[in-house]
Structures are given as structure tokens and as C-alpha cells.
Design a protein around this motif. Structure first.
Motif, PDB file in Angstrom:
ATOM      1  N   MET A  45       0.821  -1.212   0.000  1.00  0.00           N
ATOM      2  CA  MET A  45       0.000   0.000   0.000  1.00  0.00           C
ATOM      3  C   MET A  45       0.854   1.261   0.000  1.00  0.00           C
ATOM      4  O   MET A  45       0.528   2.244  -0.680  1.00  0.00           O
ATOM      5  CB  MET A  45      -0.943  -0.006   1.208  1.00  0.00           C
ATOM      6  CG  MET A  45      -2.092  -0.982   1.085  1.00  0.00           C
ATOM      7  SD  MET A  45      -3.359  -0.737   2.363  1.00  0.00           S
ATOM      8  CE  MET A  45      -2.487  -1.342   3.810  1.00  0.00           C
ATOM      9  N   LEU A  49       0.734   4.137  -2.830  1.00  0.00           N
ATOM     10  CA  LEU A  49       0.497   5.536  -2.484  1.00  0.00           C
ATOM     11  C   LEU A  49       1.625   6.416  -3.007  1.00  0.00           C
ATOM     12  O   LEU A  49       1.370   7.500  -3.565  1.00  0.00           O
ATOM     13  CB  LEU A  49       0.381   5.686  -0.969  1.00  0.00           C
ATOM     14  CG  LEU A  49       0.214   7.115  -0.440  1.00  0.00           C
ATOM     15  CD1 LEU A  49      -1.105   7.708  -0.915  1.00  0.00           C
ATOM     16  CD2 LEU A  49       0.303   7.135   1.086  1.00  0.00           C
ATOM     17  N   TYR A 108      -2.224   9.850   4.617  1.00  0.00           N
ATOM     18  CA  TYR A 108      -2.592   8.489   4.229  1.00  0.00           C
ATOM     19  C   TYR A 108      -1.457   7.508   4.532  1.00  0.00           C
ATOM     20  O   TYR A 108      -1.722   6.346   4.853  1.00  0.00           O
ATOM     21  CB  TYR A 108      -2.967   8.427   2.745  1.00  0.00           C
ATOM     22  CG  TYR A 108      -3.987   7.349   2.448  1.00  0.00           C
ATOM     23  CD1 TYR A 108      -5.339   7.648   2.396  1.00  0.00           C
ATOM     24  CD2 TYR A 108      -3.594   6.020   2.256  1.00  0.00           C
ATOM     25  CE1 TYR A 108      -6.283   6.663   2.150  1.00  0.00           C
ATOM     26  CE2 TYR A 108      -4.532   5.032   2.012  1.00  0.00           C
ATOM     27  CZ  TYR A 108      -5.864   5.356   1.958  1.00  0.00           C
ATOM     28  OH  TYR A 108      -6.790   4.373   1.727  1.00  0.00           O
ATOM     29  N   ASP A 208     -13.252   4.002   1.349  1.00  0.00           N
ATOM     30  CA  ASP A 208     -13.320   3.749  -0.088  1.00  0.00           C
ATOM     31  C   ASP A 208     -13.393   5.069  -0.855  1.00  0.00           C
ATOM     32  O   ASP A 208     -12.730   5.243  -1.889  1.00  0.00           O
ATOM     33  CB  ASP A 208     -14.545   2.890  -0.391  1.00  0.00           C
ATOM     34  CG  ASP A 208     -14.639   2.516  -1.863  1.00  0.00           C
ATOM     35  OD1 ASP A 208     -13.635   2.098  -2.435  1.00  0.00           O
ATOM     36  OD2 ASP A 208     -15.734   2.677  -2.438  1.00  0.00           O
ATOM     37  N   GLU A 211      -9.954   6.914  -0.771  1.00  0.00           N
ATOM     38  CA  GLU A 211      -8.983   6.385  -1.733  1.00  0.00           C
ATOM     39  C   GLU A 211      -9.382   6.749  -3.154  1.00  0.00           C
ATOM     40  O   GLU A 211      -8.524   6.995  -4.003  1.00  0.00           O
ATOM     41  CB  GLU A 211      -8.868   4.866  -1.585  1.00  0.00           C
ATOM     42  CG  GLU A 211      -7.600   4.316  -2.210  1.00  0.00           C
ATOM     43  CD  GLU A 211      -7.875   3.197  -3.200  1.00  0.00           C
ATOM     44  OE1 GLU A 211      -6.917   2.745  -3.858  1.00  0.00           O
ATOM     45  OE2 GLU A 211      -9.030   2.792  -3.334  1.00  0.00           O
ATOM     46  N   SER A 212     -10.687   6.793  -3.426  1.00  0.00           N
ATOM     47  CA  SER A 212     -11.157   7.209  -4.747  1.00  0.00           C
ATOM     48  C   SER A 212     -10.712   8.635  -5.045  1.00  0.00           C
ATOM     49  O   SER A 212     -10.362   8.963  -6.186  1.00  0.00           O
ATOM     50  CB  SER A 212     -12.690   7.119  -4.824  1.00  0.00           C
ATOM     51  OG  SER A 212     -13.126   5.775  -4.758  1.00  0.00           O
ATOM     52  N   ILE A 214      -7.986  10.080  -3.918  1.00  0.00           N
ATOM     53  CA  ILE A 214      -6.552  10.039  -4.221  1.00  0.00           C
ATOM     54  C   ILE A 214      -6.338   9.587  -5.657  1.00  0.00           C
ATOM     55  O   ILE A 214      -5.543  10.179  -6.402  1.00  0.00           O
ATOM     56  CB  ILE A 214      -5.819   9.104  -3.239  1.00  0.00           C
ATOM     57  CG1 ILE A 214      -5.876   9.669  -1.816  1.00  0.00           C
ATOM     58  CG2 ILE A 214      -4.363   8.907  -3.670  1.00  0.00           C
ATOM     59  CD1 ILE A 214      -5.288   8.755  -0.768  1.00  0.00           C
ATOM     60  N   LYS A 215      -7.034   8.534  -6.059  1.00  0.00           N
ATOM     61  CA  LYS A 215      -6.888   8.027  -7.429  1.00  0.00           C
ATOM     62  C   LYS A 215      -7.378   9.041  -8.448  1.00  0.00           C
ATOM     63  O   LYS A 215      -6.787   9.181  -9.525  1.00  0.00           O
ATOM     64  CB  LYS A 215      -7.657   6.709  -7.585  1.00  0.00           C
ATOM     65  CG  LYS A 215      -7.063   5.555  -6.804  1.00  0.00           C
ATOM     66  CD  LYS A 215      -7.731   4.234  -7.140  1.00  0.00           C
ATOM     67  CE  LYS A 215      -9.179   4.202  -6.704  1.00  0.00           C
ATOM     68  NZ  LYS A 215      -9.775   2.858  -6.927  1.00  0.00           N
ATOM     69  N   ALA A 223      -5.184   1.653  -7.873  1.00  0.00           N
ATOM     70  CA  ALA A 223      -3.926   1.979  -7.207  1.00  0.00           C
ATOM     71  C   ALA A 223      -2.758   1.246  -7.859  1.00  0.00           C
ATOM     72  O   ALA A 223      -1.635   1.753  -7.909  1.00  0.00           O
ATOM     73  CB  ALA A 223      -4.012   1.616  -5.724  1.00  0.00           C
ATOM     74  N   MET A 234      -4.344  -1.245  -2.008  1.00  0.00           N
ATOM     75  CA  MET A 234      -5.100  -0.131  -1.426  1.00  0.00           C
ATOM     76  C   MET A 234      -6.577  -0.206  -1.794  1.00  0.00           C
ATOM     77  O   MET A 234      -7.438   0.174  -1.002  1.00  0.00           O
ATOM     78  CB  MET A 234      -4.521   1.206  -1.901  1.00  0.00           C
ATOM     79  CG  MET A 234      -3.352   1.708  -1.080  1.00  0.00           C
ATOM     80  SD  MET A 234      -2.731   3.315  -1.676  1.00  0.00           S
ATOM     81  CE  MET A 234      -4.135   4.381  -1.339  1.00  0.00           C
ATOM     82  N   ASP A 235      -6.864  -0.689  -2.994  1.00  0.00           N
ATOM     83  CA  ASP A 235      -8.257  -0.804  -3.433  1.00  0.00           C
ATOM     84  C   ASP A 235      -9.030  -1.821  -2.602  1.00  0.00           C
ATOM     85  O   ASP A 235     -10.254  -1.743  -2.497  1.00  0.00           O
ATOM     86  CB  ASP A 235      -8.310  -1.213  -4.913  1.00  0.00           C
ATOM     87  CG  ASP A 235      -7.677  -0.168  -5.810  1.00  0.00           C
ATOM     88  OD1 ASP A 235      -8.001   1.013  -5.656  1.00  0.00           O
ATOM     89  OD2 ASP A 235      -6.852  -0.542  -6.666  1.00  0.00           O
ATOM     90  N   ASP A 238      -8.693  -0.159   1.510  1.00  0.00           N
ATOM     91  CA  ASP A 238      -9.101   1.208   1.830  1.00  0.00           C
ATOM     92  C   ASP A 238     -10.218   1.226   2.866  1.00  0.00           C
ATOM     93  O   ASP A 238     -10.169   1.979   3.845  1.00  0.00           O
ATOM     94  CB  ASP A 238      -9.507   1.967   0.562  1.00  0.00           C
ATOM     95  CG  ASP A 238     -10.534   1.220  -0.286  1.00  0.00           C
ATOM     96  OD1 ASP A 238     -10.995   0.131   0.129  1.00  0.00           O
ATOM     97  OD2 ASP A 238     -10.872   1.714  -1.380  1.00  0.00           O
TER      98      ASP A 238
END
Length: 262
Positions: A45, A49, A108, A208, A211-212, A214-215, A223, A234-235, A238
Motif C-alpha cells: 500500500m 500511495l 494516508y 473507499d 482512496e477514490s 486520491i486516485k 492503485a 489499497m483498493d 481502503d
């Protein structure tokens, strides 16, 4: 419902089956096997990141991933409170250079390390505790996935997570309540476990969404491609990350008497 919306189902199922076997065995065995799996997940992870937020002059993602894994290994083997300083290693080292969204990265990266040590500490409290958390998060995710794909409807937070719907979100809460009810009826906690399970599921859903975000800022769909049908580690972690941190807060700060036992 279009057929294309289910094209990723088979690889998701196969990959999930493999993860269930490996993760289930590690949870059952506890100790070194479980800690080893957590260390690998934390390293993966942190690598993901670092890749998504990399910029000019930043420490290579591979180095960050290795540092995170080594720091996590130290956290689970070195005694005393001084080891807690290791939580900051990936965040501090990764902050060098012109990293995109440095504040987001630091926050994160710390969350990833807290997730790792949280999982190990919670497993040390007994297998029931960790099984409850994982079951709540997985059930919420699975029901949310199928309800969202089947029922559709208004989006929960379209600006950040275009696919997440209110139908899927509520389905996840219902599933979590059922899991909490099951553990309560089995004698592993009080009736408060029902609403706490819903709260944990909601924390997972927020994880979730985080993390979305961040992506989305990184301009990537997943990720990484480490897990076929699921994207990156991470997916998959998260939701569990936010859930674990919430449970740690509830268990050790707000509700020190505990709420899951056995």
C-alpha cells in the motif's frame, strides 16, 4: 443493467477466493503468519500511495514500500512505546521532494501504518475481534457492489466516487447490521454491537471514498494491478483501513470496556 457492468465479476470472484484462502489462513493462525501478511500489505500500500503521488525529486516508490514494510516489522517485534516512532517513517521519508498533495500523502501514509499495527493488535485480542471487523467490511462491500450495480439510483458522492450509489451504501449498512446481530446472538457482544457494526461499515465506505479521491487526483483507475479484478492492495484495504482505525479509537479510547469478546 447492462452486461458490460458485470465484465469484471469473474476475475473479482477468482481473485477474492484466493485472498479469502490466504487471508483466512493467516487470521486463523495469527502470530507470525498474520503479522507477515500485514507487513506485506503495508509495504504494498505504501508503494502504491508513493507511486500515485510521486513528483520531481521524490523518494522512489519502491524505497518507500520497503521502508514501510521494515518499519511495520519493527512495530510488531520491537517492545516498548519507542517503537511507535516507526509509524512516521514512511510519511516523513516520503515527504522529501516535490510530492503531489504532500499533506494528503503524509496523512494516508500514517493511516496505512496505523492500519497495520491496528490489525496486529486487534488479532492479539482474539480471532473473534478480527473476524468481526473483516466480516462487517467485506459484507458491506459485497452487498454495496451488487446492490449498486443492480439497483442503481442516486449517487452517494458523484464528484469523488461516481460509481457509489445510495442504494449500495444503504445495502452495506443493512449487511453490517445483520453481521452485528449475528455476533450478538452468538454471544460475542452486547446489543450495541449492531449499531457499532453499521458505524464501522460507514467508516469503511468513507475509506473507499477517500482512496477514490486520491486516485482521481492522480488520474488513475486503480492503485495498481497487483490484484486481478480488484486493482491494487489499497483498493482492497481502503475500507478496512478506516474501519480498523475507528475500532481502535472505540476500543482503546471511547469504549475501553470492549464490545466484542470471546
Amino acid at each position: 443493467m447492462s452486461g458490460g457492468s458485470w465484465t469484471d465479476l469473474m476475475p473479482r470472484v477468482v481473485s477474492a477466493a484466493v485472498m479469502v484462502v490466504i487471508g483466512g489462513a493467516a487470521i486463523w493462525l495469527g502470530g507470525v503468519p498474520f503479522a507477515a501478511l500485514v507487513i506485506l500489505a503495508v509495504g504494498a500500500m505504501a508503494w502504491e500511495l508513493a507511486r500515485m503521488t510521486a513528483g520531481p525529486g521524490t523518494v522512489p516508490a519502491t524505497v518507500i514500500g520497503l521502508l514501510a514494510a521494515v518499519a511495520m516489522a519493527g512495530l510488531v517485534t520491537i517492545p516498548g512505546y519507542a517503537r511507535l516512532a516507526l509509524l512516521l517513517v514512511p510519511a516523513l521519508v516520503g515527504s522529501f521532494g516535490n510530492r503531489r498533495d504532500p499533506g494528503l500523502y503524509v496523512a494516508y501514509a500514517l493511516l496505512i501504518m496505523l492500519t497495520g499495527i491496528g490489525l496486529v493488535l486487534l488479532r492479539e485480542l482474539g480471532i473473534v475481534m478480527i473476524l468481526w471487523i473483516v466480516t462487517v467490511v467485506v459484507t458491506s462491500d459485497v452487498l454495496g457492489y451488487f446492490a449498486g450495480r443492480s439497483l442503481g439510483g442516486p449517487k452517494f458522492w458523484p464528484a469523488i466516487s461516481p460509481k457509489k450509489t445510495w442504494s449500495g451504501t444503504v445495502a452495506g449498512w443493512i449487511g453490517a447490521a445483520l453481521i452485528g446481530t449475528g455476533f450478538f446472538l452468538a454471544g460475542y457482544g452486547g446489543i450495541s454491537l449492531i449499531w457499532i457494526s453499521v458505524l464501522v461499515a460507514f467508516a469503511g465506505q468513507l475509506g473507499d471514498i477517500a482512496e477514490s479521491a486520491i486516485k482521481r487526483r492522480a488520474g488513475v483507475k486503480d492503485a495498481s494491478n497487483l490484484l486481478p479484478g480488484h486493482g491494487g492492495v489499497m483498493d482492497r484495504f481502503d475500507a478496512l483501513s478506516f474501519a480498523v482505525v475507528l475500532v481502535m479509537i472505540l476500543l482503546f479510547i471511547l469504549l475501553p470496556q470492549g464490545f466484542v469478546g470471546g
